[in-house]
Design a protein around this motif. Structure first.
Motif, PDB file in Angstrom:
ATOM      1  N   GLY A  33      -3.209  -3.888  -9.031  1.00 12.39           N
ATOM      2  CA  GLY A  33      -3.695  -3.200  -7.836  1.00 12.39           C
ATOM      3  C   GLY A  33      -5.175  -3.407  -7.602  1.00 12.39           C
ATOM      4  N   ALA A  34      -5.655  -4.619  -7.891  1.00 14.81           N
ATOM      5  CA  ALA A  34      -7.085  -4.918  -7.723  1.00 14.81           C
ATOM      6  C   ALA A  34      -7.538  -4.525  -6.319  1.00 14.81           C
ATOM      7  CB  ALA A  34      -7.343  -6.396  -7.968  1.00 14.81           C
ATOM      8  N   GLY A  35      -8.686  -3.883  -6.253  1.00 15.71           N
ATOM      9  CA  GLY A  35      -9.216  -3.431  -4.971  1.00 15.71           C
ATOM     10  C   GLY A  35      -8.703  -2.076  -4.540  1.00 15.71           C
ATOM     11  N   THR A  36      -7.885  -1.454  -5.388  1.00 15.52           N
ATOM     12  CA  THR A  36      -7.331  -0.128  -5.104  1.00 15.52           C
ATOM     13  C   THR A  36      -7.879   0.850  -6.130  1.00 15.52           C
ATOM     14  OG1 THR A  36      -5.294  -1.155  -4.284  1.00 15.52           O
ATOM     15  CG2 THR A  36      -5.197   1.187  -4.807  1.00 15.52           C
ATOM     16  N   ARG A  37      -8.270   2.022  -5.667  1.00 10.59           N
ATOM     17  CA  ARG A  37      -8.811   3.038  -6.572  1.00 10.59           C
ATOM     18  C   ARG A  37      -7.764   3.475  -7.586  1.00 10.59           C
ATOM     19  NH1 ARG A  37     -12.142   7.444  -3.264  1.00 10.59           N
ATOM     20  NH2 ARG A  37     -11.052   8.650  -4.829  1.00 10.59           N
ATOM     21  N   SER A  38      -8.208   3.831  -8.774  1.00  8.67           N
ATOM     22  CA  SER A  38      -7.279   4.239  -9.828  1.00  8.67           C
ATOM     23  C   SER A  38      -6.598   5.569  -9.518  1.00  8.67           C
ATOM     24  CB  SER A  38      -7.983   4.314 -11.175  1.00  8.67           C
ATOM     25  OG  SER A  38      -9.012   5.273 -11.143  1.00  8.67           O
ATOM     26  N   ASP A  39      -7.200   6.382  -8.627  1.00  5.37           N
ATOM     27  CA  ASP A  39      -6.569   7.660  -8.283  1.00  5.37           C
ATOM     28  C   ASP A  39      -5.674   7.555  -7.045  1.00  5.37           C
ATOM     29  OD1 ASP A  39      -8.660   7.354  -6.475  1.00  5.37           O
ATOM     30  OD2 ASP A  39      -9.288   9.443  -6.575  1.00  5.37           O
ATOM     31  N   GLY A  99      -3.974   4.057 -11.636  1.00  2.00           N
ATOM     32  CA  GLY A  99      -4.631   4.051 -12.941  1.00  2.00           C
ATOM     33  C   GLY A  99      -3.645   4.154 -14.089  1.00  2.00           C
ATOM     34  N   THR A 100      -2.602   4.942 -13.927  1.00  2.00           N
ATOM     35  CA  THR A 100      -1.563   5.069 -14.937  1.00  2.00           C
ATOM     36  C   THR A 100      -0.816   3.751 -15.095  1.00  2.00           C
ATOM     37  OG1 THR A 100      -1.298   7.413 -14.416  1.00  2.00           O
ATOM     38  CG2 THR A 100       0.526   6.346 -15.581  1.00  2.00           C
ATOM     39  N   LEU A 101      -0.529   3.098 -13.988  1.00  2.00           N
ATOM     40  CA  LEU A 101       0.185   1.827 -14.023  1.00  2.00           C
ATOM     41  C   LEU A 101      -0.671   0.723 -14.634  1.00  2.00           C
ATOM     42  CD1 LEU A 101       1.920   2.101 -10.565  1.00  2.00           C
ATOM     43  CD2 LEU A 101       3.000   2.282 -12.810  1.00  2.00           C
ATOM     44  N   LYS A 109      -2.199   6.596  -5.077  1.00  2.00           N
ATOM     45  CA  LYS A 109      -0.782   6.681  -5.442  1.00  2.00           C
ATOM     46  C   LYS A 109      -0.115   5.318  -5.284  1.00  2.00           C
ATOM     47  CE  LYS A 109      -0.262  11.481  -4.068  1.00  2.00           C
ATOM     48  NZ  LYS A 109       0.462  12.411  -3.198  1.00  2.00           N
ATOM     49  N   LEU A 110       0.932   5.103  -6.075  1.00  2.00           N
ATOM     50  CA  LEU A 110       1.717   3.884  -5.978  1.00  2.00           C
ATOM     51  C   LEU A 110       2.223   3.692  -4.557  1.00  2.00           C
ATOM     52  CD1 LEU A 110       3.239   1.432  -7.068  1.00  2.00           C
ATOM     53  CD2 LEU A 110       5.037   3.003  -7.842  1.00  2.00           C
ATOM     54  N   SER A 111       2.667   4.754  -3.911  1.00  3.40           N
ATOM     55  CA  SER A 111       3.203   4.635  -2.550  1.00  3.40           C
ATOM     56  C   SER A 111       2.157   4.076  -1.592  1.00  3.40           C
ATOM     57  CB  SER A 111       3.716   5.988  -2.046  1.00  3.40           C
ATOM     58  OG  SER A 111       2.679   6.952  -2.065  1.00  3.40           O
ATOM     59  N   THR A 112       0.904   4.426  -1.771  1.00  4.70           N
ATOM     60  CA  THR A 112      -0.182   3.912  -0.936  1.00  4.70           C
ATOM     61  C   THR A 112      -0.356   2.417  -1.172  1.00  4.70           C
ATOM     62  OG1 THR A 112      -1.290   6.049  -1.040  1.00  4.70           O
ATOM     63  CG2 THR A 112      -2.631   4.159  -0.389  1.00  4.70           C
ATOM     64  N   LEU A 113      -0.330   1.999  -2.435  1.00  2.00           N
ATOM     65  CA  LEU A 113      -0.476   0.589  -2.772  1.00  2.00           C
ATOM     66  C   LEU A 113       0.694  -0.224  -2.223  1.00  2.00           C
ATOM     67  CD1 LEU A 113      -1.916  -1.729  -4.232  1.00  2.00           C
ATOM     68  CD2 LEU A 113      -0.722  -1.024  -6.322  1.00  2.00           C
ATOM     69  N   LEU A 114       1.904   0.293  -2.344  1.00  2.00           N
ATOM     70  CA  LEU A 114       3.079  -0.416  -1.825  1.00  2.00           C
ATOM     71  C   LEU A 114       2.978  -0.617  -0.324  1.00  2.00           C
ATOM     72  CD1 LEU A 114       5.960   1.312  -3.831  1.00  2.00           C
ATOM     73  CD2 LEU A 114       4.851  -0.884  -4.320  1.00  2.00           C
ATOM     74  N   GLU A 115       2.554   0.423   0.375  1.00  3.80           N
ATOM     75  CA  GLU A 115       2.396   0.333   1.829  1.00  3.80           C
ATOM     76  C   GLU A 115       1.325  -0.698   2.184  1.00  3.80           C
ATOM     77  OE1 GLU A 115       0.945   3.194   5.451  1.00  3.80           O
ATOM     78  OE2 GLU A 115       2.144   4.096   3.855  1.00  3.80           O
ATOM     79  N   LYS A 116       0.213  -0.660   1.466  1.00  2.46           N
ATOM     80  CA  LYS A 116      -0.888  -1.591   1.703  1.00  2.46           C
ATOM     81  C   LYS A 116      -0.446  -3.044   1.498  1.00  2.46           C
ATOM     82  CE  LYS A 116      -5.205  -2.892  -0.577  1.00  2.46           C
ATOM     83  NZ  LYS A 116      -6.104  -2.550  -1.684  1.00  2.46           N
ATOM     84  N   GLU A 117       0.401  -3.269   0.493  1.00  2.00           N
ATOM     85  CA  GLU A 117       0.862  -4.618   0.162  1.00  2.00           C
ATOM     86  C   GLU A 117       2.105  -5.034   0.946  1.00  2.00           C
ATOM     87  OE1 GLU A 117      -0.652  -6.846  -1.786  1.00  2.00           O
ATOM     88  OE2 GLU A 117      -2.300  -5.444  -2.080  1.00  2.00           O
ATOM     89  N   GLY A 118       2.700  -4.106   1.697  1.00  2.00           N
ATOM     90  CA  GLY A 118       3.858  -4.425   2.523  1.00  2.00           C
ATOM     91  C   GLY A 118       5.145  -4.668   1.752  1.00  2.00           C
TER      92      GLY A 118
END
Length: 68
Positions: free
Chosen positions: A39-45, A28-30, A47-56
Motif C-alpha cells: 500500500g505504498a503511498g497510503t497512510r498506515s491508519d 499498517g496491520t497488513l 482502512k483496507l477498504s479505502t486502499l481497495l477503492e483507491k486501487e480499483g
C-alpha cells in the motif's frame, strides 16, 4: 477446531468457508504480513477498504495479484 495448514493465518468459519480480511483492517496491520511496501503511498491508519477503492479492486487477493 484444529489449526489447518495453508490458510495463511486465517481460519474457517462455522460453515467451512475461509474467512477473509475485513475492510476495516488497517493498512499498517497488513504491512506486518505483506511488507513495508504494501500500500505504498497510503497512510498506515487507512482502512483496507479505502486502499481497495483507491486501487480499483474488490479484494485483498486481487490487490496482491495486481502488484505481482
Amino acid at each position: 477446531m484444529p489449526k489447518q495448514s495453508g490458510l495463511d493465518g486465517r481460519h474457517r468459519d462455522a460453515d467451512g468457508r475461509i474467512s477473509q480480511k475485513h475492510g476495516n483492517t488497517l493498512v499498517g496491520t497488513l504491512r506486518d504480513t505483506y511488507g513495508e511496501d504494501f500500500g505504498a503511498g497510503t497512510r498506515s491508519d487507512a482502512k483496507l477498504s479505502t486502499l481497495l477503492e483507491k486501487e480499483g479492486v474488490e479484494s485483498l487477493s486481487q490487490l496482491l495479484k495486481k502488484d505481482e
